[in-house]
Design an enzyme around this catalytic site. Structure first.
Site, PDB file in Angstrom:
ATOM      1  N   GLY A 133       8.277  -0.559  15.136  1.00  0.00           N
ATOM      2  CA  GLY A 133       8.039   0.880  15.030  1.00  0.00           C
ATOM      3  C   GLY A 133       8.543   1.445  13.711  1.00  0.00           C
ATOM      4  O   GLY A 133       9.021   0.708  12.841  1.00  0.00           O
ATOM      5  N   ALA A 169      10.697   2.703  22.117  1.00  0.00           N
ATOM      6  CA  ALA A 169      10.518   3.967  22.844  1.00  0.00           C
ATOM      7  C   ALA A 169       9.040   4.261  22.990  1.00  0.00           C
ATOM      8  O   ALA A 169       8.213   3.707  22.260  1.00  0.00           O
ATOM      9  CB  ALA A 169      11.190   5.113  22.082  1.00  0.00           C
ATOM     10  N   THR A 207      16.964  12.326  21.176  1.00  0.00           N
ATOM     11  CA  THR A 207      16.183  13.357  20.506  1.00  0.00           C
ATOM     12  C   THR A 207      16.718  14.768  20.735  1.00  0.00           C
ATOM     13  O   THR A 207      17.344  15.044  21.766  1.00  0.00           O
ATOM     14  CB  THR A 207      14.731  13.282  21.026  1.00  0.00           C
ATOM     15  OG1 THR A 207      13.996  14.407  20.555  1.00  0.00           O
ATOM     16  CG2 THR A 207      14.672  13.297  22.542  1.00  0.00           C
ATOM     17  N   TYR A 261       8.560  13.892  27.663  1.00  0.00           N
ATOM     18  CA  TYR A 261       9.255  13.071  26.664  1.00  0.00           C
ATOM     19  C   TYR A 261      10.744  13.392  26.663  1.00  0.00           C
ATOM     20  O   TYR A 261      11.589  12.500  26.752  1.00  0.00           O
ATOM     21  CB  TYR A 261       8.642  13.323  25.279  1.00  0.00           C
ATOM     22  CG  TYR A 261       9.415  12.710  24.144  1.00  0.00           C
ATOM     23  CD1 TYR A 261       9.413  11.331  23.924  1.00  0.00           C
ATOM     24  CD2 TYR A 261      10.161  13.507  23.266  1.00  0.00           C
ATOM     25  CE1 TYR A 261      10.126  10.767  22.869  1.00  0.00           C
ATOM     26  CE2 TYR A 261      10.870  12.953  22.215  1.00  0.00           C
ATOM     27  CZ  TYR A 261      10.858  11.588  22.016  1.00  0.00           C
ATOM     28  OH  TYR A 261      11.561  11.035  20.974  1.00  0.00           O
ATOM     29  N   LYS A 263      13.790  10.902  27.740  1.00  0.00           N
ATOM     30  CA  LYS A 263      14.854  10.508  26.807  1.00  0.00           C
ATOM     31  C   LYS A 263      16.232  10.871  27.382  1.00  0.00           C
ATOM     32  O   LYS A 263      17.197  10.121  27.210  1.00  0.00           O
ATOM     33  CB  LYS A 263      14.648  11.168  25.445  1.00  0.00           C
ATOM     34  CG  LYS A 263      13.398  10.712  24.696  1.00  0.00           C
ATOM     35  CD  LYS A 263      13.419   9.248  24.283  1.00  0.00           C
ATOM     36  CE  LYS A 263      14.485   8.932  23.270  1.00  0.00           C
ATOM     37  NZ  LYS A 263      14.409   7.503  22.839  1.00  0.00           N
TER      38      LYS A 263
END
Ligand SMILES: NC(=O)c1ccc[n+]([C@@H]2O[C@H](COP(=O)([O-])OP(=O)(O)OC[C@H]3O[C@@H](n4cnc5c(N)ncnc54)[C@H](OP(=O)(O)O)[C@@H]3O)[C@@H](O)[C@H]2O)c1
Length: 307
Positions: A20, A69, A110, A134, A138
């Site tokens: 990623g 992720a 995040t 999301y 997280k």
């Protein structure tokens, strides 16, 4: 992290999600004191507990860095189960495996765990209230680590990440500025752009803290930290600076106008916090390191990208 390894041997570092955006920067910038074992999604699925445990028991890493992720914020809305599995359960699986072999876990979270209603920079202890699948997934991942029994972990919350190798806001604006005369960019969401280069450096600085720490026995050098580029801006201001830098680097552009719009004018599947500036005071206090301003880091990124 101290290489408390037999002389001549480098401590193994297991990197997940190595393919990623952040994972590729981590791969490029892991200090040579570590014996790096990068695993892409194809190599290791962090939601497969048996696979994770088998690899960790074989490799016996001293450090596990999780860059895996499901990070496409809008796509998470339509794939809630997958988001909760990858972002919510995967980190717990890694943490339990880390616990078994005494590894330190570094995990990234995040600013989207917050609802953006505060008007002071968010500190680590502020109440979480995610607005999106999301953000919720997280947050579950953070909780899974905290409940795993592992004590030696770093959860690093970051925001507005960009760097080589990933779809991200900077690359989107670069493309749109080459294709369109007019850009309409949201001006009522405020945050902190973060260059993957700076975040990777921050992660290794934190890993170094326990080695140099003169903290008393009651305070742990581990836990949750906020890290983001210094300063703050709206997506609109961010886009303006990107286009200015593109001109500075002599790029051929179609764009003539950038217009500020509101979030309501640009509906997306996932709600975002309106104001998610992260306080990095704890990181700076613990590491003693300053953080580059986001404008400086963006300049550095452009220098690297267009040189
Ligand atoms: N991007 C941002 O603006 C931002 C902001 C704040 C925090 N973060 C956090 O920063 C971290 C890195 O994000 P990023 O932008 O580098 O994301 P990314 O570019 O999407 O990379 C995530 C990687 O994880 C892999 N992956 C997905 N599911 C997996 C699984 N089950 N097992 C193993 N690997 C899996 C993906 O592989 P495939 O593509 O093959 O599925 C991808 O290579 C994430 O924790 C993210 O939540 C990102």
């Amino acid at each position: 992290m101290s290489p408390e390894f037999p002389k001549g041997q480098r401590p193994p570092l297991l990197l997940t999600g190595a393919g990623g955006m952040l994972g590729s920067m981590l791969q490029a910038r892991t200090p040579a004191i570590y014996d790096l074992h990068p695993c892409t999604h194809a190599d290791l699925d962090i939601t497969d507990a048996d696979q994770v445990e088998a690899l960790v028991l074989r490799l016996r890493p001293q450090v596990i860095v999780n860059c895996a992720a499901f990070a496409r914020v809008d796509a998470c809305e339509a794939s809630r189960e997958l988001a909760l599995l990858v972002n919510g359960e995967g980190p717990g699986i890694l943490a339990r495996a880390a616990h078994k072999v005494g590894a330190v876990l570094v995990h990234f979270s995040t600013d989207y765990v917050f609802d953006g209603c505060y008007r002071h920079p968010y500190v680590e202890e502020d109440a979480t209230a995610p607005l999106s699948v999301y953000g919720l997934s997280k947050l579950r991942g953070e909780q899974a680590i905290q409940e795993s029994g592992l004590e030696r972990y770093f959860i690093i919350r970051t925001s507005w990440l960009y760097g080589p190798g990933g779809p991200n806001f900077v690359e989107t604006i670069i493309r749109l500025a080459q294709e369109r005369e007019e850009l309409r960019i949201v001006d009522d969401q405020i945050g902190c752009p973060t260059y993957t280069r700076d975040l990777v450096l921050a992660a290794f600085r934190l890993l170094d803290v326990p080695r140099h720490s003169d903290l008393d026995h009651h305070s742990s050098p581990y836990g949750t930290f906020h890290f983001a580029g210094e300063g703050q801006c709206s997506w609109f201001e961010f886009a303006e600076v990107i286009v200015t830098l593109l001109r500075h680097h002599g790029q051929d552009l179609a764009v003539k106008r950038i217009l500020p719009i509101s979030t309501a004018d640009y509906p997306l599947p996932a709600a975002r916090p309106a104001w998610s500036v992260l306080s990095t005071a704890k990181y700076q206090r613990v590491t003693g390191a300053a953080i580059p301003h986001w404008r400086q880091s963006l300049k550095d990124y452009f220098e690297a990208r267009f040189s």
